[in-house]
Design a protein around this motif. Structure first.
Motif, PDB file in Angstrom:
ATOM      1  N   THR A   1       0.844  -1.186   0.000  1.00 27.90           N
ATOM      2  CA  THR A   1       0.000   0.000   0.000  1.00 27.90           C
ATOM      3  C   THR A   1       0.884   1.243   0.000  1.00 27.90           C
ATOM      4  N   ALA A   2       0.500   2.222  -0.806  1.00 32.27           N
ATOM      5  CA  ALA A   2       1.245   3.481  -0.865  1.00 32.27           C
ATOM      6  C   ALA A   2       0.917   4.344   0.348  1.00 32.27           C
ATOM      7  N   GLY A   3       1.941   4.941   0.938  1.00 38.03           N
ATOM      8  CA  GLY A   3       1.759   5.825   2.086  1.00 38.03           C
ATOM      9  C   GLY A   3       1.695   7.285   1.681  1.00 38.03           C
ATOM     10  N   GLU A   4       1.830   7.538   0.392  1.00 34.19           N
ATOM     11  CA  GLU A   4       1.760   8.883  -0.177  1.00 34.19           C
ATOM     12  C   GLU A   4       1.639   8.712  -1.684  1.00 34.19           C
ATOM     13  N   THR A   5       1.508   9.794  -2.423  1.00 30.70           N
ATOM     14  CA  THR A   5       1.440   9.691  -3.871  1.00 30.70           C
ATOM     15  C   THR A   5       2.809   9.300  -4.416  1.00 30.70           C
ATOM     16  N   ILE A   6       2.843   8.233  -5.187  1.00 34.04           N
ATOM     17  CA  ILE A   6       4.083   7.683  -5.741  1.00 34.04           C
ATOM     18  C   ILE A   6       3.879   7.460  -7.228  1.00 34.04           C
ATOM     19  N   THR A   7       4.891   7.826  -8.018  1.00 30.81           N
ATOM     20  CA  THR A   7       4.862   7.642  -9.462  1.00 30.81           C
ATOM     21  C   THR A   7       5.731   6.443  -9.821  1.00 30.81           C
TER      22      THR A   7
ATOM     23  N   ALA B   1      14.105   6.369   5.872  1.00 29.69           N
ATOM     24  CA  ALA B   1      13.800   6.909   4.542  1.00 29.69           C
ATOM     25  C   ALA B   1      15.036   7.037   3.656  1.00 29.69           C
ATOM     26  N   ARG B   2      16.216   6.993   4.256  1.00 31.79           N
ATOM     27  CA  ARG B   2      17.465   7.137   3.490  1.00 31.79           C
ATOM     28  C   ARG B   2      17.917   5.838   2.842  1.00 31.79           C
ATOM     29  N   LYS B   3      17.206   4.753   3.107  1.00 34.77           N
ATOM     30  CA  LYS B   3      17.581   3.440   2.583  1.00 34.77           C
ATOM     31  C   LYS B   3      16.511   2.941   1.615  1.00 34.77           C
ATOM     32  N   CYS B   4      16.759   3.124   0.327  1.00 36.36           N
ATOM     33  CA  CYS B   4      15.828   2.655  -0.700  1.00 36.36           C
ATOM     34  C   CYS B   4      15.853   1.135  -0.754  1.00 36.36           C
ATOM     35  N   THR B   5      14.659   0.546  -0.783  1.00 34.43           N
ATOM     36  CA  THR B   5      14.573  -0.916  -0.874  1.00 34.43           C
ATOM     37  C   THR B   5      13.722  -1.379  -2.053  1.00 34.43           C
ATOM     38  N   GLY B   6      13.277  -0.419  -2.875  1.00 39.07           N
ATOM     39  CA  GLY B   6      12.462  -0.808  -4.020  1.00 39.07           C
ATOM     40  C   GLY B   6      12.278   0.310  -5.025  1.00 39.07           C
ATOM     41  N   ILE B   7      11.763  -0.077  -6.188  1.00 36.25           N
ATOM     42  CA  ILE B   7      11.398   0.858  -7.254  1.00 36.25           C
ATOM     43  C   ILE B   7       9.908   0.636  -7.536  1.00 36.25           C
ATOM     44  N   ALA B   8       9.129   1.714  -7.503  1.00 34.47           N
ATOM     45  CA  ALA B   8       7.696   1.608  -7.778  1.00 34.47           C
ATOM     46  C   ALA B   8       7.474   1.193  -9.224  1.00 34.47           C
ATOM     47  N   LEU B   9       6.636   0.168  -9.430  1.00 34.35           N
ATOM     48  CA  LEU B   9       6.341  -0.318 -10.779  1.00 34.35           C
ATOM     49  C   LEU B   9       5.044   0.266 -11.332  1.00 34.35           C
ATOM     50  N   ASN B  10       4.267   0.905 -10.477  1.00 33.50           N
ATOM     51  CA  ASN B  10       3.052   1.586 -10.928  1.00 33.50           C
ATOM     52  C   ASN B  10       2.856   2.824 -10.059  1.00 33.50           C
ATOM     53  N   GLY B  11       2.006   3.711 -10.509  1.00 29.31           N
ATOM     54  CA  GLY B  11       1.682   4.887  -9.726  1.00 29.31           C
ATOM     55  C   GLY B  11       0.563   4.573  -8.759  1.00 29.31           C
ATOM     56  N   ALA B  12       0.558   5.273  -7.628  1.00 34.80           N
ATOM     57  CA  ALA B  12      -0.486   5.079  -6.629  1.00 34.80           C
ATOM     58  C   ALA B  12      -0.583   6.319  -5.753  1.00 34.80           C
ATOM     59  N   SER B  13      -1.789   6.587  -5.269  1.00 38.46           N
ATOM     60  CA  SER B  13      -2.011   7.658  -4.299  1.00 38.46           C
ATOM     61  C   SER B  13      -2.097   7.030  -2.911  1.00 38.46           C
ATOM     62  N   LEU B  14      -2.186   7.858  -1.896  1.00 36.56           N
ATOM     63  CA  LEU B  14      -2.271   7.396  -0.516  1.00 36.56           C
ATOM     64  C   LEU B  14      -3.317   6.294  -0.364  1.00 36.56           C
ATOM     65  N   ASN B  15      -2.887   5.194   0.239  1.00 41.42           N
ATOM     66  CA  ASN B  15      -3.719   4.024   0.555  1.00 41.42           C
ATOM     67  C   ASN B  15      -4.156   3.199  -0.650  1.00 41.42           C
ATOM     68  N   GLN B  16      -3.585   3.457  -1.816  1.00 41.81           N
ATOM     69  CA  GLN B  16      -3.869   2.624  -2.990  1.00 41.81           C
ATOM     70  C   GLN B  16      -2.828   1.517  -3.100  1.00 41.81           C
ATOM     71  N   PRO B  17      -3.145   0.431  -3.822  1.00 43.38           N
ATOM     72  CA  PRO B  17      -2.183  -0.664  -3.993  1.00 43.38           C
ATOM     73  C   PRO B  17      -1.012  -0.247  -4.878  1.00 43.38           C
ATOM     74  N   ILE B  18       0.153  -0.774  -4.534  1.00 39.09           N
ATOM     75  CA  ILE B  18       1.358  -0.482  -5.308  1.00 39.09           C
ATOM     76  C   ILE B  18       2.185  -1.757  -5.457  1.00 39.09           C
ATOM     77  N   ALA B  19       2.791  -1.917  -6.633  1.00 34.03           N
ATOM     78  CA  ALA B  19       3.718  -3.023  -6.888  1.00 34.03           C
ATOM     79  C   ALA B  19       5.129  -2.444  -6.847  1.00 34.03           C
ATOM     80  N   VAL B  20       6.031  -3.164  -6.199  1.00 32.59           N
ATOM     81  CA  VAL B  20       7.393  -2.671  -5.997  1.00 32.59           C
ATOM     82  C   VAL B  20       8.404  -3.714  -6.460  1.00 32.59           C
ATOM     83  N   LEU B  21       9.397  -3.269  -7.230  1.00 32.50           N
ATOM     84  CA  LEU B  21      10.524  -4.111  -7.624  1.00 32.50           C
ATOM     85  C   LEU B  21      11.498  -4.145  -6.462  1.00 32.50           C
TER      86      LEU B  21
END
Length: 136
Positions: A23-29, A55-75
């Motif tokens: 789940t996205a915790g904010e708007t993510i592209t 927050a300084r440690k990236c653990t993924g790349i967003a594979l789709n866009g999502a707004s707060l509380n929407q589903p997100i797929a992460v590489l």
């Protein structure tokens, strides 16, 4: 140089991609660097100079866009067509812009170093994040 200019519609996981849903915790592209918040249990934009250590440690790349509380797929690892023009053989790092990706020349003093991966071609990033926990 500057952060990569990513075309969100062109972000595609490779055949060897390790993925995770959440789940996205904010708007993510799509194409943005993200981390999983242990507090909110949601995916958030990573930032190399954030006051929040997690927050300084990236653990993924967003594979789709999502707004707060929407589903997100992460590489979580593997190849990704990042939707930007890369320089083959170049290492790419987490930027001081939330979710941004940049070459090492753009990682400045006071920022925490977070290697995201190496460009395998002009379009494919081999995502394998490394975070030593040190600032420049």
């Amino acid at each position: 140089m500057a952060d990569l200019t990513i075309t969100a519609a062109s972000v595609i996981a490779g055949a060897d991609a390790a993925r995770e849903s959440g789940t996205a915790g904010e708007t993510i592209t799509a194409g943005k660097a993200v981390y999983f918040s242990s507090t909110t249990k949601k995916w958030m934009l990573a930032d190399s100079n954030s006051a929040t250590a997690e927050a300084r440690k990236c653990t993924g790349i967003a594979l789709n866009g999502a707004s707060l509380n929407q589903p997100i797929a992460v590489l979580k690892g593997g190849d990704v067509t990042i939707g930007a023009t890369l320089t083959a053989g170049t290492a790419y790092y987490l930027s001081d812009t939330a979710g941004g990706i940049c070459p090492i020349a753009d990682v400045g003093s006071g920022e925490y170093v977070n290697l995201l991966g190496l460009a395998k071609s002009t379009s494919v990033l081999a995502f394998a994040p490394q975070y030593p926990g040190v600032a420049l």
